[in-house]
Every structure is written in C-alpha cells, then in structure tokens.
Design a protein around this motif. Structure first.
Motif, PDB file in Angstrom:
ATOM      1  N   GLY A  74       0.731  -1.248  -0.013  1.00  0.00           N
ATOM      2  CA  GLY A  74       0.057   0.157   0.101  1.00  0.00           C
ATOM      3  C   GLY A  74       0.832   1.259   0.106  1.00  0.00           C
ATOM      4  N   LEU A  80       2.155   3.638   1.809  1.00  0.00           N
ATOM      5  CA  LEU A  80       2.611   3.978   3.276  1.00  0.00           C
ATOM      6  C   LEU A  80       3.019   5.347   3.339  1.00  0.00           C
ATOM      7  CD1 LEU A  80       5.091   0.767   3.987  1.00  0.00           C
ATOM      8  CD2 LEU A  80       2.568   0.984   4.702  1.00  0.00           C
ATOM      9  N   LEU A  87       1.568   7.939   2.268  1.00  0.00           N
ATOM     10  CA  LEU A  87       0.276   8.603   2.633  1.00  0.00           C
ATOM     11  C   LEU A  87      -0.271   8.574   4.045  1.00  0.00           C
ATOM     12  CD1 LEU A  87      -2.037   7.765  -0.555  1.00  0.00           C
ATOM     13  CD2 LEU A  87      -0.511   9.778  -0.207  1.00  0.00           C
ATOM     14  N   LYS A  88       0.650   7.768   4.770  1.00  0.00           N
ATOM     15  CA  LYS A  88       0.134   7.328   6.246  1.00  0.00           C
ATOM     16  C   LYS A  88       1.509   7.745   7.089  1.00  0.00           C
ATOM     17  CE  LYS A  88      -2.387   3.142   4.426  1.00  0.00           C
ATOM     18  NZ  LYS A  88      -2.385   1.654   4.809  1.00  0.00           N
ATOM     19  N   LYS A  89       2.243   8.634   6.443  1.00  0.00           N
ATOM     20  CA  LYS A  89       3.359   9.146   6.993  1.00  0.00           C
ATOM     21  C   LYS A  89       4.366   7.781   7.685  1.00  0.00           C
ATOM     22  CE  LYS A  89       1.537  13.166   6.854  1.00  0.00           C
ATOM     23  NZ  LYS A  89       2.217  13.854   5.647  1.00  0.00           N
ATOM     24  N   GLY A  90       4.498   6.795   6.566  1.00  0.00           N
ATOM     25  CA  GLY A  90       5.092   5.642   7.079  1.00  0.00           C
ATOM     26  C   GLY A  90       6.729   5.924   7.013  1.00  0.00           C
ATOM     27  N   LYS A 125      11.351   8.465   9.399  1.00  0.00           N
ATOM     28  CA  LYS A 125      10.229   8.947   9.075  1.00  0.00           C
ATOM     29  C   LYS A 125      10.205   9.969   8.080  1.00  0.00           C
ATOM     30  CE  LYS A 125       7.706   6.362  12.459  1.00  0.00           C
ATOM     31  NZ  LYS A 125       6.757   5.468  11.876  1.00  0.00           N
ATOM     32  N   SER A 180       6.497   1.846  -2.015  1.00  0.00           N
ATOM     33  CA  SER A 180       5.284   1.988  -0.973  1.00  0.00           C
ATOM     34  C   SER A 180       5.736   3.182  -0.096  1.00  0.00           C
ATOM     35  CB  SER A 180       5.030   0.460  -0.101  1.00  0.00           C
ATOM     36  OG  SER A 180       6.103   0.266   0.384  1.00  0.00           O
ATOM     37  N   THR A 181       6.969   3.291   0.059  1.00  0.00           N
ATOM     38  CA  THR A 181       7.442   4.706   0.613  1.00  0.00           C
ATOM     39  C   THR A 181       7.400   5.805   0.152  1.00  0.00           C
ATOM     40  OG1 THR A 181       9.846   4.124   0.202  1.00  0.00           O
ATOM     41  CG2 THR A 181       8.730   3.209   2.229  1.00  0.00           C
ATOM     42  N   GLY A 203       2.463  13.015  -0.182  1.00  0.00           N
ATOM     43  CA  GLY A 203       1.084  13.170   0.103  1.00  0.00           C
ATOM     44  C   GLY A 203       0.054  12.878  -1.052  1.00  0.00           C
ATOM     45  N   HIS A 204      -1.398  13.402  -0.997  1.00  0.00           N
ATOM     46  CA  HIS A 204      -2.316  12.862  -1.734  1.00  0.00           C
ATOM     47  C   HIS A 204      -2.101  13.863  -3.038  1.00  0.00           C
ATOM     48  CE1 HIS A 204      -4.254  10.298   1.113  1.00  0.00           C
ATOM     49  NE2 HIS A 204      -3.816  11.090   1.894  1.00  0.00           N
TER      50      HIS A 204
END
Length: 318
Positions: free
Chosen positions: A64, A66, A68-71, A78, A189-190, A239-240
């Motif tokens: 996925g 990640l 977008l989820k601050k992975g 980070k 994913s990152t 981001g989005h």
C-alpha cells in the motif's frame, strides 16, 4: 671457418628477432591486461536485476501507499524526519550527520539527467506539485558502496579519509565506462520514484561493489543495497494528489470510468505508466564515480552539505 661464422651470425640474428618478438608480445599482453574490461557475467547480473525490479514493482500493491500514512522511508526514517510540508511547499529537513556519511556513487551526467527530470516534472507536477520533492537533476546518482553510513557509522580521521579516497581512486582507474538502459520506473510503498537500469556493457555494479569492498576493509559489513541493483532516485511523493483541474484531465485521459470511481492507488500507477511510456529505454553512459562526504543526513538526496571527490573511469574500452 667462414661457414661457421655465417651460421653464428644467422643464429645470432634469429635469436635477437625472437627476443624482440617476445618482449613485444609481453608488452602487448600487459597493456591488454591493464585496459581490458574486468571479467563479469552480465547476463547473470541482469537476470538478478530483473528479479529485484519485479519485486520493487509489486511493492506498492503489496504494502500500500505507506507514504500517505506518514510511514517509514526505505532507510528506517520517518518522512517527517526528512521533509517539511507547509503552506503548499516541500522543504528538506537537514540534520547533521555525525560522523559524516562517506558514500561512493556513480554520477549521471546532466546530458542524460536533465531530460529525465523534465519528463518527471511534466507528468507529476500538475497534480502533486505541493507534495513532491524532485531529485536535483545536477546530482542524479547511483549509490554503490558506503565507507560509513548513518545506520552503522564508521568514524575516520582526515588521514583515514584521504587514504580511503586514494584507495577508491585506484579502483576507479581500472573501471570501464558503463552503457546502461532504463528498464523501468517504479514507485515504492514509501513514495520513492526510482529509475531502474540494466547494463549493456562495461563494468558491472556487482564488480564495482566487490572491488570497493576490498579497497575499504573498515566499511560496514551490512550495506544499504543489493549488490546487483542499479537505481537512481527521481522524486519522492509525500501526500495525496490535489483536486485541481489538471488531475481531472489526467483521470479522463487514463480511465474509461468516471474519475470519481478511480482509486488513488491506481492513479499513481497510471502516472508511473505514463512516465514509463515516455522515458523507458533511455540509454546513458556512466564513466564517473564520486567519493562523497555527506555532512547532512541524505545530503545528496536533500541538497545538503557535501564534499565531493570526482574520479573518472580509467579503462577506455566499453
């Protein structure tokens, strides 16, 4: 007696000719040994690269988005450690590397990097300009080997650093220019947009890393990348996509369905596909290696403070 003297003179002449021929052959052999490409098995390395690139291509779907989820990033950091997204702009967060990272990277000339960078910006800027960091096209590079990195730092004095640089130069003097071709662009994913390359001719990355390992015995045993891999960062998405009219236009270009039912993940896939259609198959010649001291964490990626020693490949054959 005259016959003996003639035989002696003829024998002496033949011996001299034979000796000169032997010396000439030896000199030519030594020259060939010095300038011939190091023995590599390109088909084997290329097959390994294909395996790695196929795995990287599946990464976004398997894990996925990640980013977008601050992975975490690919180097256990980070995204907030690296970038600040504020008021519609992205700025790098520069943190001092103590001790400085010492990296060996292959440099891509701007003859090749500028057109690639333009294509990336043309395709990704319209919908992501406020949440994307573009790699500086003056610094496109392929990480090869670290004498010290931020995960396993190896402190060094000025004298030790100079000795490392000289050892690296001795390696580079025997490397042959690489002709490479862009196999594909992938989005991980990152959130890292990567150009993944194959080698057509020249010294293989596996060989380069092996020689650098022998030249830098104090280097961390665990390196950051697979021995065969040859990739360069093009951008990082943070981001989005925005909701501008440009996004709607791109959706309409890429999809038969209405934009409202197209998933965000699929949208990223289509952007990458569009970029691949434009630049996949691009060829480049790589003939320069940099020994870089990065005084900020990921300085080459984030336009931080560096000290660069540039070494040209010494082998002339491609």
């Amino acid at each position: 007696m005259a016959r003996v003297r003639n035989w002696y003179n003829q024998s002496k002449t033949a011996t001299l000719i034979w000796f000169i021929s032997l010396i000439t052959f030896y000199a030519v052999f030594r020259m060939a040994s010095t300038f011939s490409p190091p023995s590599t098995d390109l088909p084997v390395s290329n097959a390994e690269r294909l395996r790695l690139y196929d795995k990287m291509t599946r990464d976004l779907d398997e894990h996925g988005a990640l980013f977008l989820k601050k992975g975490e990033t690919s180097q256990s950091m980070k995204l907030s450690d690296l970038f600040d997204v504020h008021n519609g702009s992205v700025t790098p967060v520069l943190k001092a590397a103590n001790p400085p990272v010492r990296a060996n990277v292959l440099y891509m000339n701007t003859e090749y990097s500028h057109p690639i960078s333009k294509a990336v910006r043309d395709i990704f800027s319209p919908s992501l300009e406020k949440v994307i960091w573009f790699q500086n096209s003056e610094l496109y590079h392929f990480s090869m080997f670290h004498a010290s990195h931020h995960i396993l730092p190896v402190p060094a004095s000025e004298e030790e650093i100079e000795a490392e640089a000289n050892a690296v130069k001795a390696v580079v003097d025997k490397l042959c220019p690489m002709t490479i071709v862009l196999d594909r662009v992938v989005l991980t994913s990152t959130g890292v947009l990567l150009g993944c390359w194959q080698v057509i001719s020249g010294t293989d990355p596996v060989t380069i890393r092996s020689k650098l390992r022998n030249a830098l015995p104090r280097a961390p045993g665990k390196q950051l990348y697979e021995p065969a891999i040859l990739h360069t960062s093009l951008a990082r998405i943070l981001g989005h996509p925005n909701n501008s009219s440009e996004v709607s236009i791109l959706f309409l270009v890429f999809y038969v369905e209405e934009p409202s039912i197209a998933s965000e993940l699929q949208y990223f896939h289509e952007l990458v596909a569009h970029l691949n259609n434009r630049i996949r198959g691009t060829k480049a010649t790589i003939s320069e290696l940099w020994y870089v001291e990065e005084y900020d964490v990921l300085a080459l990626a984030l336009d931080g403070k560096t000290k660069i020693r540039r070494f040209q490949f010494g082998c002339l054959k491609v």
